[in-house]
Design a protein around this motif. Structure first.
Motif, PDB file in Angstrom:
ATOM      1  N   THR A  75       0.832  -1.208   0.000  1.00 54.81           N
ATOM      2  CA  THR A  75       0.000   0.000   0.000  1.00 54.81           C
ATOM      3  C   THR A  75       0.861   1.250   0.000  1.00 54.81           C
ATOM      4  OG1 THR A  75      -1.721  -1.163   1.261  1.00 54.81           O
ATOM      5  CG2 THR A  75      -1.818   1.239   1.237  1.00 54.81           C
ATOM      6  N   LEU A  76       0.484   2.227  -0.822  1.00 55.35           N
ATOM      7  CA  LEU A  76       1.101   3.546  -0.813  1.00 55.35           C
ATOM      8  C   LEU A  76       0.138   4.516  -0.142  1.00 55.35           C
ATOM      9  CD1 LEU A  76       2.196   3.743  -4.584  1.00 55.35           C
ATOM     10  CD2 LEU A  76       3.550   2.863  -2.664  1.00 55.35           C
ATOM     11  N   LEU A  77       0.652   5.352   0.744  1.00 53.47           N
ATOM     12  CA  LEU A  77      -0.173   6.407   1.346  1.00 53.47           C
ATOM     13  C   LEU A  77       0.506   7.745   1.126  1.00 53.47           C
ATOM     14  CD1 LEU A  77      -2.154   6.501   4.612  1.00 53.47           C
ATOM     15  CD2 LEU A  77      -0.458   8.308   4.219  1.00 53.47           C
ATOM     16  N   THR A  78      -0.297   8.728   0.708  1.00 51.76           N
ATOM     17  CA  THR A  78       0.263  10.051   0.469  1.00 51.76           C
ATOM     18  C   THR A  78      -0.780  11.119   0.753  1.00 51.76           C
ATOM     19  OG1 THR A  78       1.647  11.315  -1.055  1.00 51.76           O
ATOM     20  CG2 THR A  78      -0.306  10.238  -1.993  1.00 51.76           C
ATOM     21  N   PHE A  79      -0.398  12.375   0.542  1.00 53.39           N
ATOM     22  CA  PHE A  79      -1.226  13.520   0.907  1.00 53.39           C
ATOM     23  C   PHE A  79      -1.400  14.463  -0.277  1.00 53.39           C
ATOM     24  CE2 PHE A  79       1.159  11.986   4.510  1.00 53.39           C
ATOM     25  CZ  PHE A  79       0.243  11.950   5.548  1.00 53.39           C
ATOM     26  N   GLY A  80      -2.523  15.175  -0.302  1.00 55.46           N
ATOM     27  CA  GLY A  80      -2.712  16.155  -1.366  1.00 55.46           C
ATOM     28  C   GLY A  80      -4.031  16.896  -1.250  1.00 55.46           C
ATOM     29  N   GLY A  81      -4.155  17.931  -2.064  1.00 51.01           N
ATOM     30  CA  GLY A  81      -5.357  18.742  -2.096  1.00 51.01           C
ATOM     31  C   GLY A  81      -6.329  18.268  -3.157  1.00 51.01           C
ATOM     32  N   ALA A  82      -7.360  19.068  -3.350  1.00 54.27           N
ATOM     33  CA  ALA A  82      -8.487  18.677  -4.202  1.00 54.27           C
ATOM     34  C   ALA A  82      -8.094  18.438  -5.659  1.00 54.27           C
ATOM     35  CB  ALA A  82      -9.577  19.741  -4.130  1.00 54.27           C
ATOM     36  N   PHE A  83      -7.113  19.184  -6.163  1.00 54.88           N
ATOM     37  CA  PHE A  83      -6.756  19.070  -7.583  1.00 54.88           C
ATOM     38  C   PHE A  83      -5.302  18.632  -7.757  1.00 54.88           C
ATOM     39  CE2 PHE A  83     -10.108  22.282  -7.188  1.00 54.88           C
ATOM     40  CZ  PHE A  83     -11.081  21.700  -7.979  1.00 54.88           C
ATOM     41  N   SER A  84      -4.804  17.897  -6.783  1.00 57.48           N
ATOM     42  CA  SER A  84      -3.386  17.530  -6.743  1.00 57.48           C
ATOM     43  C   SER A  84      -2.963  16.623  -7.894  1.00 57.48           C
ATOM     44  CB  SER A  84      -3.089  16.839  -5.409  1.00 57.48           C
ATOM     45  OG  SER A  84      -1.825  16.229  -5.419  1.00 57.48           O
ATOM     46  N   ASN A  85      -1.970  17.079  -8.665  1.00 55.90           N
ATOM     47  CA  ASN A  85      -1.366  16.226  -9.688  1.00 55.90           C
ATOM     48  C   ASN A  85      -0.736  14.992  -9.043  1.00 55.90           C
ATOM     49  OD1 ASN A  85      -1.915  18.107 -11.776  1.00 55.90           O
ATOM     50  ND2 ASN A  85      -0.081  19.267 -11.240  1.00 55.90           N
ATOM     51  N   HIS A  86      -0.182  15.200  -7.868  1.00 53.62           N
ATOM     52  CA  HIS A  86       0.494  14.123  -7.148  1.00 53.62           C
ATOM     53  C   HIS A  86      -0.485  13.016  -6.767  1.00 53.62           C
ATOM     54  CE1 HIS A  86       3.192  12.111  -4.378  1.00 53.62           C
ATOM     55  NE2 HIS A  86       2.348  12.315  -3.391  1.00 53.62           N
ATOM     56  N   ILE A  87      -1.658  13.389  -6.273  1.00 58.11           N
ATOM     57  CA  ILE A  87      -2.678  12.395  -5.910  1.00 58.11           C
ATOM     58  C   ILE A  87      -3.061  11.561  -7.132  1.00 58.11           C
ATOM     59  CG2 ILE A  87      -5.128  12.155  -5.295  1.00 58.11           C
ATOM     60  CD1 ILE A  87      -3.397  12.526  -2.854  1.00 58.11           C
ATOM     61  N   ALA A  88      -3.316  12.237  -8.245  1.00 56.55           N
ATOM     62  CA  ALA A  88      -3.690  11.528  -9.472  1.00 56.55           C
ATOM     63  C   ALA A  88      -2.569  10.594  -9.922  1.00 56.55           C
ATOM     64  CB  ALA A  88      -4.019  12.535 -10.574  1.00 56.55           C
ATOM     65  N   ALA A  89      -1.322  11.066  -9.843  1.00 58.07           N
ATOM     66  CA  ALA A  89      -0.191  10.259 -10.300  1.00 58.07           C
ATOM     67  C   ALA A  89       0.028   9.034  -9.412  1.00 58.07           C
ATOM     68  CB  ALA A  89       1.076  11.116 -10.335  1.00 58.07           C
ATOM     69  N   VAL A  90      -0.049   9.212  -8.097  1.00 58.67           N
ATOM     70  CA  VAL A  90       0.142   8.082  -7.177  1.00 58.67           C
ATOM     71  C   VAL A  90      -0.961   7.049  -7.379  1.00 58.67           C
ATOM     72  CG1 VAL A  90       0.115   7.387  -4.748  1.00 58.67           C
ATOM     73  CG2 VAL A  90       1.431   9.389  -5.459  1.00 58.67           C
ATOM     74  N   ALA A  91      -2.202   7.524  -7.575  1.00 57.85           N
ATOM     75  CA  ALA A  91      -3.321   6.613  -7.779  1.00 57.85           C
ATOM     76  C   ALA A  91      -3.094   5.730  -8.992  1.00 57.85           C
ATOM     77  CB  ALA A  91      -4.620   7.406  -7.929  1.00 57.85           C
ATOM     78  N   PHE A  92      -2.687   6.335 -10.108  1.00 55.48           N
ATOM     79  CA  PHE A  92      -2.488   5.528 -11.317  1.00 55.48           C
ATOM     80  C   PHE A  92      -1.241   4.667 -11.202  1.00 55.48           C
ATOM     81  CE2 PHE A  92      -1.366   4.331 -15.570  1.00 55.48           C
ATOM     82  CZ  PHE A  92      -2.599   4.054 -16.148  1.00 55.48           C
ATOM     83  N   ALA A  93      -0.171   5.214 -10.620  1.00 55.92           N
ATOM     84  CA  ALA A  93       1.059   4.431 -10.474  1.00 55.92           C
ATOM     85  C   ALA A  93       0.813   3.203  -9.607  1.00 55.92           C
ATOM     86  CB  ALA A  93       2.155   5.300  -9.868  1.00 55.92           C
ATOM     87  N   GLY A  94       0.014   3.369  -8.558  1.00 55.26           N
ATOM     88  CA  GLY A  94      -0.327   2.234  -7.723  1.00 55.26           C
ATOM     89  C   GLY A  94      -1.126   1.198  -8.489  1.00 55.26           C
ATOM     90  N   PHE A  95      -2.122   1.669  -9.219  1.00 49.18           N
ATOM     91  CA  PHE A  95      -2.945   0.784 -10.050  1.00 49.18           C
ATOM     92  C   PHE A  95      -2.084   0.018 -11.052  1.00 49.18           C
ATOM     93  CE2 PHE A  95      -5.125   0.409 -14.195  1.00 49.18           C
ATOM     94  CZ  PHE A  95      -6.120  -0.504 -13.864  1.00 49.18           C
ATOM     95  N   GLU A  96      -1.173   0.726 -11.692  1.00 54.52           N
ATOM     96  CA  GLU A  96      -0.330   0.132 -12.729  1.00 54.52           C
ATOM     97  C   GLU A  96       0.649  -0.889 -12.159  1.00 54.52           C
ATOM     98  OE1 GLU A  96       1.326   2.138 -16.761  1.00 54.52           O
ATOM     99  OE2 GLU A  96       2.268   2.880 -14.944  1.00 54.52           O
ATOM    100  N   ASN A  97       1.021  -0.698 -10.893  1.00 53.61           N
ATOM    101  CA  ASN A  97       2.018  -1.574 -10.281  1.00 53.61           C
ATOM    102  C   ASN A  97       1.419  -2.568  -9.281  1.00 53.61           C
ATOM    103  OD1 ASN A  97       5.028  -0.602 -10.979  1.00 53.61           O
ATOM    104  ND2 ASN A  97       3.688   1.186 -10.949  1.00 53.61           N
ATOM    105  N   GLY A  98       0.098  -2.671  -9.266  1.00 50.75           N
ATOM    106  CA  GLY A  98      -0.544  -3.643  -8.395  1.00 50.75           C
ATOM    107  C   GLY A  98      -0.471  -3.312  -6.922  1.00 50.75           C
ATOM    108  N   LEU A  99      -0.435  -2.015  -6.590  1.00 45.70           N
ATOM    109  CA  LEU A  99      -0.363  -1.580  -5.203  1.00 45.70           C
ATOM    110  C   LEU A  99      -1.641  -0.841  -4.811  1.00 45.70           C
ATOM    111  CD1 LEU A  99       3.270  -0.132  -5.300  1.00 45.70           C
ATOM    112  CD2 LEU A  99       2.577  -2.272  -4.214  1.00 45.70           C
ATOM    113  N   LYS A 100      -2.089  -1.032  -3.598  1.00 44.00           N
ATOM    114  CA  LYS A 100      -3.204  -0.258  -3.076  1.00 44.00           C
ATOM    115  C   LYS A 100      -2.733   1.167  -2.813  1.00 44.00           C
ATOM    116  CE  LYS A 100      -5.064  -4.322  -0.691  1.00 44.00           C
ATOM    117  NZ  LYS A 100      -5.374  -4.909   0.635  1.00 44.00           N
ATOM    118  N   THR A 101      -3.646   2.126  -2.879  1.00 45.44           N
ATOM    119  CA  THR A 101      -3.271   3.514  -2.624  1.00 45.44           C
ATOM    120  C   THR A 101      -4.287   4.170  -1.701  1.00 45.44           C
ATOM    121  OG1 THR A 101      -4.418   4.252  -4.645  1.00 45.44           O
ATOM    122  CG2 THR A 101      -2.046   3.818  -4.808  1.00 45.44           C
ATOM    123  N   ILE A 102      -3.775   5.019  -0.827  1.00 47.23           N
ATOM    124  CA  ILE A 102      -4.604   5.807   0.093  1.00 47.23           C
ATOM    125  C   ILE A 102      -4.204   7.260  -0.054  1.00 47.23           C
ATOM    126  CG2 ILE A 102      -5.223   6.245   2.500  1.00 47.23           C
ATOM    127  CD1 ILE A 102      -4.351   3.282   3.033  1.00 47.23           C
TER     128      ILE A 102
END
Length: 298
Positions: free
Chosen positions: A49-76
């Motif tokens: 599982t990856l856990l990270t922080f961000g705001g409503a329009f965070s590029n980082h949140i979107a990137a972590v979500a897809f990177a986790g999906f692509e690599n078979g990892l859960k994301t929070i």
């Protein structure tokens, strides 16, 4: 890929943009660089599982979500603003992250300020179990290592390297990889001069500076002038710019060129750090305020 910006410029100045936004369709620009070694480390630690922080329009949140999906990892995603809890469907960034499987933890802005506190992180571990922690914006030593790979041998010809600045990780990696005769200019998207100390903790070179005059009022703040600039720039070059980071940086560089900030014959490299996904969310805000929107299809 480096792309020359073919617009009229004074003083025989050459302007080139490094299209880091084209690295990956969903994890573009500096987010790809920042996550590269963090993902490898998470797997080395056998984290699921990856856990990270961000705001409503965070590029980082979107990137972590897809990177986790692509690599078979859960994301929070720990999201700043508990009022957003029931508004996911109205927010393109959060909806994208949710579709990638990210689980959200919405917290108040007051609680969000504790994101680096041991007790707050311990409470998250009690709730979610073991996770690999990626800081807000993705900046840590491994992220900087990734960003040190942005410049290549082909970039040795440039006198100036310019980049937008959020948390300071991307520019730190760039500074660490420049040649002695090159200078890095950072254009913060946030108000204030506090980032200099953060950057100094990661770099040794002194050949850099921050230009604090082009934040347009602060993080996430834009006006009609910036919107018009982004639209005109796209019409002239077919290069999309995001309104939070790269758009402000490119606006600033061109304004400084017009003000004769750079010596004659300077060769300037702009780093496009991605973030185009944020245009949809920004346009939603502009429409609600009955203001002109960014006319780039994303």
């Amino acid at each position: 890929m480096n792309q020359e910006i073919k617009i009229a410029l004074p003083n025989s100045i050459t302007l080139v943009i490094k299209r880091e936004d084209l690295i990956h369709p969903f994890v573009s620009g500096n987010k790809f660089r920042k996550l590269k070694y963090n993902l490898l480390q998470a797997k080395a630690e056998n984290q699921e599982t990856l856990l990270t922080f961000g705001g409503a329009f965070s590029n980082h949140i979107a990137a972590v979500a897809f990177a986790g999906f692509e690599n078979g990892l859960k994301t929070i995603g720990v999201i700043r603003g508990d009022e957003l809890r029931g508004k996911i469907d109205d927010n393109p960034t959060l909806k994208f992250a949710e579709n990638c499987g990210m689980q959200f933890e919405f917290v108040s802005r007051e609680d969000y300020r504790q994101k680096n506190e041991i007790l707050f992180l311990a409470e998250l571990k009690n709730k979610f179990g073991s996770f690999y922690l990626i800081p807000e914006g993705g900046t840590n030593e491994l992220a900087i290592k990734g960003c040190e790979e942005i410049l290549t041998n082909k970039d040795a010809e440039f006198n100036y390297i310019c980049a937008a600045v959020g948390t300071g990780g991307t520019i730190s990696g760039i500074i660490n990889s420049i040649l002695p005769d090159q200078k890095v200019l950072g254009f913060p998207a946030l108000k204030g001069d506090f980032l200099k100390e953060e950057i100094r903790s990661f770099v040794k070179s002194q050949n850099w500076d921050l230009i604090n005059d082009y934040h347009f009022g602060g993080y996430g703040k834009i006006n009609n002038e910036l919107v018009q600039f982004i639209n005109d720039f796209y019409l002239q070059t077919k290069i999309p710019l995001d309104p939070i980071y790269t758009g402000k940086m490119v606006f600033g560089v061109i304004d400084l060129i017009k003000k004769n900030y750079f010596p004659n014959n300077s060769k300037i490299l702009l780093i496009h750090t991605g973030g185009i996904q944020g245009i949809k969310g920004m346009n939603n805000k502009l429409i609600k305020k009955q203001l002109p929107i960014i006319t780039i299809n994303v």
